[in-house]
Motif scaffolding. Structure first.
Motif, PDB file in Angstrom:
ATOM      1  N   VAL A  65      41.196  24.643  32.148  1.00 36.87           N
ATOM      2  CA  VAL A  65      40.166  25.096  33.083  1.00 36.87           C
ATOM      3  C   VAL A  65      40.659  24.853  34.514  1.00 36.87           C
ATOM      4  CG1 VAL A  65      37.774  24.814  33.846  1.00 36.87           C
ATOM      5  CG2 VAL A  65      38.363  24.510  31.428  1.00 36.87           C
ATOM      6  N   ARG A  66      40.551  25.890  35.347  1.00 35.29           N
ATOM      7  CA  ARG A  66      40.884  25.784  36.776  1.00 35.29           C
ATOM      8  C   ARG A  66      39.642  26.129  37.578  1.00 35.29           C
ATOM      9  NH1 ARG A  66      46.453  25.746  38.018  1.00 35.29           N
ATOM     10  NH2 ARG A  66      47.744  26.209  36.222  1.00 35.29           N
ATOM     11  N   ASP A  67      39.425  25.401  38.675  1.00 35.40           N
ATOM     12  CA  ASP A  67      38.284  25.710  39.530  1.00 35.40           C
ATOM     13  C   ASP A  67      38.602  26.923  40.404  1.00 35.40           C
ATOM     14  OD1 ASP A  67      39.865  24.799  41.663  1.00 35.40           O
ATOM     15  OD2 ASP A  67      38.775  22.914  41.869  1.00 35.40           O
ATOM     16  N   ALA A  68      37.669  27.305  41.266  1.00 33.15           N
ATOM     17  CA  ALA A  68      37.827  28.497  42.109  1.00 33.15           C
ATOM     18  C   ALA A  68      39.020  28.377  43.060  1.00 33.15           C
ATOM     19  CB  ALA A  68      36.546  28.749  42.901  1.00 33.15           C
ATOM     20  N   ASN A  69      39.447  27.140  43.353  1.00 33.38           N
ATOM     21  CA  ASN A  69      40.596  26.929  44.236  1.00 33.38           C
ATOM     22  C   ASN A  69      41.914  26.908  43.487  1.00 33.38           C
ATOM     23  OD1 ASN A  69      38.912  26.643  46.505  1.00 33.38           O
ATOM     24  ND2 ASN A  69      38.500  24.514  45.940  1.00 33.38           N
ATOM     25  N   GLY A  70      41.885  26.995  42.170  1.00 35.12           N
ATOM     26  CA  GLY A  70      43.097  26.990  41.364  1.00 35.12           C
ATOM     27  C   GLY A  70      43.528  25.625  40.877  1.00 35.12           C
ATOM     28  N   SER A  71      42.774  24.580  41.196  1.00 29.66           N
ATOM     29  CA  SER A  71      43.113  23.230  40.734  1.00 29.66           C
ATOM     30  C   SER A  71      42.661  23.047  39.290  1.00 29.66           C
ATOM     31  CB  SER A  71      42.432  22.178  41.602  1.00 29.66           C
ATOM     32  OG  SER A  71      42.845  22.288  42.939  1.00 29.66           O
ATOM     33  N   VAL A  72      43.509  22.411  38.492  1.00 30.58           N
ATOM     34  CA  VAL A  72      43.158  22.141  37.096  1.00 30.58           C
ATOM     35  C   VAL A  72      42.061  21.082  37.069  1.00 30.58           C
ATOM     36  CG1 VAL A  72      43.990  21.272  34.886  1.00 30.58           C
ATOM     37  CG2 VAL A  72      45.457  22.739  36.273  1.00 30.58           C
ATOM     38  N   THR A  73      40.946  21.420  36.442  1.00 32.83           N
ATOM     39  CA  THR A  73      39.822  20.486  36.353  1.00 32.83           C
ATOM     40  C   THR A  73      39.618  19.955  34.946  1.00 32.83           C
ATOM     41  OG1 THR A  73      38.265  22.296  36.023  1.00 32.83           O
ATOM     42  CG2 THR A  73      38.617  21.545  38.295  1.00 32.83           C
ATOM     43  N   THR A  91      32.885  24.941  22.668  1.00 34.50           N
ATOM     44  CA  THR A  91      32.158  24.951  23.934  1.00 34.50           C
ATOM     45  C   THR A  91      32.848  23.992  24.889  1.00 34.50           C
ATOM     46  OG1 THR A  91      30.070  25.510  22.868  1.00 34.50           O
ATOM     47  CG2 THR A  91      29.945  24.539  25.072  1.00 34.50           C
ATOM     48  N   VAL A  92      33.178  24.500  26.070  1.00 33.20           N
ATOM     49  CA  VAL A  92      33.882  23.716  27.086  1.00 33.20           C
ATOM     50  C   VAL A  92      32.912  23.440  28.232  1.00 33.20           C
ATOM     51  CG1 VAL A  92      35.858  23.681  28.642  1.00 33.20           C
ATOM     52  CG2 VAL A  92      36.026  24.871  26.446  1.00 33.20           C
ATOM     53  N   ASN A  93      32.791  22.177  28.609  1.00 33.28           N
ATOM     54  CA  ASN A  93      31.920  21.772  29.714  1.00 33.28           C
ATOM     55  C   ASN A  93      32.675  21.802  31.036  1.00 33.28           C
ATOM     56  OD1 ASN A  93      29.688  21.144  28.010  1.00 33.28           O
ATOM     57  ND2 ASN A  93      30.759  19.290  27.414  1.00 33.28           N
ATOM     58  N   GLY A  94      31.929  21.861  32.126  1.00 34.25           N
ATOM     59  CA  GLY A  94      32.529  21.810  33.460  1.00 34.25           C
ATOM     60  C   GLY A  94      33.129  23.113  33.917  1.00 34.25           C
ATOM     61  N   VAL A  95      32.617  24.226  33.402  1.00 31.21           N
ATOM     62  CA  VAL A  95      33.126  25.541  33.784  1.00 31.21           C
ATOM     63  C   VAL A  95      32.109  26.176  34.730  1.00 31.21           C
ATOM     64  CG1 VAL A  95      33.913  27.785  32.985  1.00 31.21           C
ATOM     65  CG2 VAL A  95      34.295  25.756  31.571  1.00 31.21           C
ATOM     66  N   GLU A  96      32.366  26.038  36.006  1.00 33.60           N
ATOM     67  CA  GLU A  96      31.447  26.528  37.039  1.00 33.60           C
ATOM     68  C   GLU A  96      31.788  27.963  37.431  1.00 33.60           C
ATOM     69  OE1 GLU A  96      28.935  24.607  37.711  1.00 33.60           O
ATOM     70  OE2 GLU A  96      29.768  22.930  36.589  1.00 33.60           O
ATOM     71  N   ARG A  97      30.899  28.568  38.195  1.00 31.78           N
ATOM     72  CA  ARG A  97      31.135  29.916  38.714  1.00 31.78           C
ATOM     73  C   ARG A  97      32.413  29.917  39.535  1.00 31.78           C
ATOM     74  NH1 ARG A  97      28.329  34.542  39.572  1.00 31.78           N
ATOM     75  NH2 ARG A  97      28.919  35.793  41.371  1.00 31.78           N
ATOM     76  N   ALA A  99      35.393  29.656  38.258  1.00 32.29           N
ATOM     77  CA  ALA A  99      36.467  29.009  37.501  1.00 32.29           C
ATOM     78  C   ALA A  99      37.218  30.055  36.675  1.00 32.29           C
ATOM     79  CB  ALA A  99      35.888  27.936  36.589  1.00 32.29           C
ATOM     80  N   SER A 100      38.398  29.685  36.211  1.00 35.08           N
ATOM     81  CA  SER A 100      39.137  30.515  35.269  1.00 35.08           C
ATOM     82  C   SER A 100      39.573  29.635  34.112  1.00 35.08           C
ATOM     83  CB  SER A 100      40.341  31.183  35.932  1.00 35.08           C
ATOM     84  OG  SER A 100      41.273  30.220  36.349  1.00 35.08           O
ATOM     85  N   VAL A 101      39.637  30.232  32.944  1.00 34.84           N
ATOM     86  CA  VAL A 101      39.980  29.498  31.734  1.00 34.84           C
ATOM     87  C   VAL A 101      41.114  30.238  31.035  1.00 34.84           C
ATOM     88  CG1 VAL A 101      39.122  28.741  29.473  1.00 34.84           C
ATOM     89  CG2 VAL A 101      37.646  28.591  31.487  1.00 34.84           C
ATOM     90  N   ARG A 102      42.088  29.476  30.579  1.00 39.17           N
ATOM     91  CA  ARG A 102      43.202  30.022  29.816  1.00 39.17           C
ATOM     92  C   ARG A 102      43.240  29.311  28.469  1.00 39.17           C
ATOM     93  NH1 ARG A 102      42.428  33.063  33.242  1.00 39.17           N
ATOM     94  NH2 ARG A 102      43.792  33.720  34.901  1.00 39.17           N
ATOM     95  N   ILE A 103      43.433  30.081  27.419  1.00 37.85           N
ATOM     96  CA  ILE A 103      43.610  29.537  26.082  1.00 37.85           C
ATOM     97  C   ILE A 103      45.105  29.620  25.809  1.00 37.85           C
ATOM     98  CG2 ILE A 103      42.979  29.722  23.657  1.00 37.85           C
ATOM     99  CD1 ILE A 103      40.492  31.332  24.753  1.00 37.85           C
ATOM    100  N   VAL A 104      45.729  28.460  25.617  1.00 39.47           N
ATOM    101  CA  VAL A 104      47.179  28.371  25.547  1.00 39.47           C
ATOM    102  C   VAL A 104      47.603  27.924  24.154  1.00 39.47           C
ATOM    103  CG1 VAL A 104      49.225  27.288  26.547  1.00 39.47           C
ATOM    104  CG2 VAL A 104      47.237  27.758  27.988  1.00 39.47           C
TER     105      VAL A 104
END
Length: 124
Positions: A65-73, A91-97, A99-104
């Motif tokens: 999970v990365r926040d809107a600034n690109g930092s890994v949260t 279900t992943v917590n801490g995913v705010e508007r 954010a971007s999520v990658r499944i690796v």
């Protein structure tokens, strides 16, 4: 002499193709998967559901999970020791508007990694 040079050229082309083919394609072992995403913006939760495609080992897949600034949260393993197949979800917590999520998917001991799913929450 001409036959030896010709044979050397043909063999070098063949081995070059084999070597470069292995480095440029992900391979047949990378799961081909489609995911469905449901974002609860109020709760800050993203539910990721394996919709269709290949099954994969739960311990080989991580959610980044990365926040809107690109930092890994957050980084989280899909979890479990079984096989994930169509219909299974996490279900992943801490995913705010924003954010971007990658499944690796990670092969072996981290030798190869491939993104098999993406979610971009900037428009959610």
């Amino acid at each position: 002499m001409v036959v030896i040079v010709g044979l050397a050229v043909i063999l070098s082309l063949f081995f070059g193709f084999v070597v470069f083919q292995n480095f440029t394609t992900p391979g047949d072992d990378v799961p081909k998967v489609a995911f469905d995403y449901t974002h609860d913006e109020v709760a800050g939760e993203l539910t990721i559901t394996h919709d269709t495609g290949d099954s994969f080992a739960a311990d080989e897949v991580f959610v980044l999970v990365r926040d809107a600034n690109g930092s890994v949260t957050g980084t989280r393993a899909w979890g479990g020791t079984g096989t994930i197949s169509s219909g299974d979800s996490i279900t992943v917590n801490g995913v705010e508007r924003g954010a971007s999520v990658r499944i690796v998917w990670v092969a072996g001991a981290g030798e190869r990694t491939y993104v098999i799913g993406r979610w971009d929450g900037s428009s959610s």
